[in-house]
Design an enzyme around this catalytic site. Structure first.
Site, PDB file in Angstrom:
ATOM      1  N   ASP A  87       0.855  -1.191   0.000  1.00  0.00           N
ATOM      2  CA  ASP A  87       0.000   0.000   0.000  1.00  0.00           C
ATOM      3  C   ASP A  87       0.887   1.235   0.000  1.00  0.00           C
ATOM      4  OD1 ASP A  87      -3.030   0.705   0.314  1.00  0.00           O
ATOM      5  OD2 ASP A  87      -1.954   2.156   1.570  1.00  0.00           O
TER       6      ASP A  87
HETATM    7  C1  LIG Z   1       2.947   8.326  -5.513  1.00  0.00           C
HETATM    8  C2  LIG Z   1       2.645   7.376  -6.623  1.00  0.00           C
HETATM    9  C3  LIG Z   1       1.670   6.388  -6.474  1.00  0.00           C
HETATM   10  N1  LIG Z   1       1.434   5.526  -7.531  1.00  0.00           N
HETATM   11  C4  LIG Z   1       0.409   4.455  -7.420  1.00  0.00           C
HETATM   12  C5  LIG Z   1       0.943   3.151  -6.863  1.00  0.00           C
HETATM   13  C6  LIG Z   1      -0.328   2.462  -6.434  1.00  0.00           C
HETATM   14  O1  LIG Z   1      -0.821   1.695  -7.533  1.00  0.00           O
HETATM   15  C7  LIG Z   1      -1.273   3.608  -6.102  1.00  0.00           C
HETATM   16  C8  LIG Z   1      -1.547   3.688  -4.605  1.00  0.00           C
HETATM   17  O2  LIG Z   1      -2.708   2.982  -4.317  1.00  0.00           O
HETATM   18  P1  LIG Z   1      -2.680   1.611  -3.469  1.00  0.00           P
HETATM   19  O3  LIG Z   1      -3.952   1.501  -2.749  1.00  0.00           O
HETATM   20  O4  LIG Z   1      -1.406   1.508  -2.711  1.00  0.00           O
HETATM   21  O5  LIG Z   1      -2.597   0.482  -4.589  1.00  0.00           O
HETATM   22  P2  LIG Z   1      -3.678   0.115  -5.700  1.00  0.00           P
HETATM   23  O6  LIG Z   1      -5.064   0.389  -5.226  1.00  0.00           O
HETATM   24  O7  LIG Z   1      -3.235   0.752  -6.979  1.00  0.00           O
HETATM   25  O8  LIG Z   1      -3.457  -1.457  -5.878  1.00  0.00           O
HETATM   26  P3  LIG Z   1      -3.696  -2.598  -4.758  1.00  0.00           P
HETATM   27  O9  LIG Z   1      -4.329  -1.961  -3.550  1.00  0.00           O
HETATM   28  O10 LIG Z   1      -4.598  -3.596  -5.447  1.00  0.00           O
HETATM   29  O11 LIG Z   1      -2.321  -3.170  -4.480  1.00  0.00           O
HETATM   30  O12 LIG Z   1      -0.614   4.817  -6.497  1.00  0.00           O
HETATM   31  C9  LIG Z   1       2.110   5.622  -8.746  1.00  0.00           C
HETATM   32  O13 LIG Z   1       1.847   4.841  -9.690  1.00  0.00           O
HETATM   33  N2  LIG Z   1       3.074   6.586  -8.891  1.00  0.00           N
HETATM   34  C10 LIG Z   1       3.373   7.462  -7.885  1.00  0.00           C
HETATM   35  O14 LIG Z   1       4.253   8.335  -8.075  1.00  0.00           O
END
Ligand SMILES: Cc1cn([C@H]2C[C@H](O)[C@@H](COP(=O)(O)OP(=O)(O)OP(=O)(O)O)O2)c(=O)[nH]c1=O
Length: 241
Positions: A87
């Site tokens: 997360d």
């Molecule tokens: C800060 C940042 C976040 N992110 C993304 C990563 C994660 O996919 C998302 C954060 O949300 P999360 O809830 O961590 O992840 P998710 O919902 O995408 O997937 P899951 O819960 O099924 O594992 O933000 C980027 O792609 N680039 C960035 O620079």
């Protein structure tokens, strides 16, 4: 040791694949709403634990309903495997305000205005949950007929890491924010931005792991996976329950 990445994040899929690891993918759907006054640490630890619990429950339920993904994952009895959950959140300089995925344009703007021309942090928690497929004797002591053994996943070990990276933004103008929101990129990302995408133009510097910002601190995750594999092989891991 077999690995299941319990994540719907395409970034996490790409990052783990970049490590040339073989793994399977499943997704879990949980309520990611922060509790009132929940600290960033409590929130992110709760998220990865809840995702792991949901993944084990989903695999067990599918197996009970004979729609076993376990067979999909060709998992063997009494051979442990790892479920990885992660997360990612943003944390404002106050150290208390959690930045999650934007619910709408106004929410994104409110986060960006507090990140503009400042340094915030991106935290990613990763949990490795080691599970084993065991035959459970469900004999009912109240009667002489023992039910058929059933196969269930049991958790034998789990460990979490939290990685933090400082990210500094340029001053953001209303036009920059409007253009970025209209790109569609912010919607599914913590803090409403993707450092690997168009928001690369917003970042003056980072201090810490880049892959951690994208969503999976890769070197640290590989070390966690090694811990899990070595721990089991060296009989350091005892059945939790
Ligand atoms: C800060 C940042 C976040 N992110 C993304 C990563 C994660 O996919 C998302 C954060 O949300 P999360 O809830 O961590 O992840 P998710 O919902 O995408 O997937 P899951 O819960 O099924 O594992 O933000 C980027 O792609 N680039 C960035 O620079």
């Amino acid at each position: 040791m077999d690995i299941i990445l319990a994540s719907g994040s395409p970034r996490r899929h790409e990052l783990l694949a970049a490590a040339q690891l073989e793994f399977s993918i499943m997704s879990v759907d949980i309520d990611e709403t922060p509790h009132d006054d929940e600290s960033p640490k409590d929130y992110i630890q709760r998220m990865v634990t809840t995702k792991a619990t949901a993944a084990v429950a989903k695999l067990n339920a599918d197996h009970q309903n004979n729609q076993s993904q376990l067979s999909t994952f060709s998992l063997a009895l009494n051979i442990p495997f790892i479920i990885l959950t992660a997360d990612t959140i943003g944390v404002l300089p106050d150290g208390k305000t959690v930045l999650v995925k934007p619910t709408d344009c106004n929410h994104a703007y409110s986060m960006w205005q507090r990140m503009s021309d400042k340094t915030h942090q991106v935290w990613t928690a990763v949990q490795a949950t080691q599970v084993i497929l065991t035959a459970i004797d469900k004999t009912n002591s109240n009667d002489s007929i023992s039910s058929v053994d059933t196969i269930e996943l049991q958790v034998i070990w789990q460990q979490q890491i939290i990685e933090r990276t400082d990210v500094s933004f340029v001053p953001l103008t209303p036009d920059m924010m409007a253009n970025y929101w209209n790109s569609g990129e912010p919607a599914d990302k913590a803090g409403g931005y993707g450092i690997q995408g168009l928001a690369a133009a917003w970042v003056t510097r980072i201090n810490g792991s880049y892959t951690n910002v994208v969503g999976l601190p890769l070197a640290q995750t590989l070390a966690l996976i090694n811990d899990a594999s070595n721990g089991y092989n060296n009989n350091k891991i005892k059945l939790i329950s």
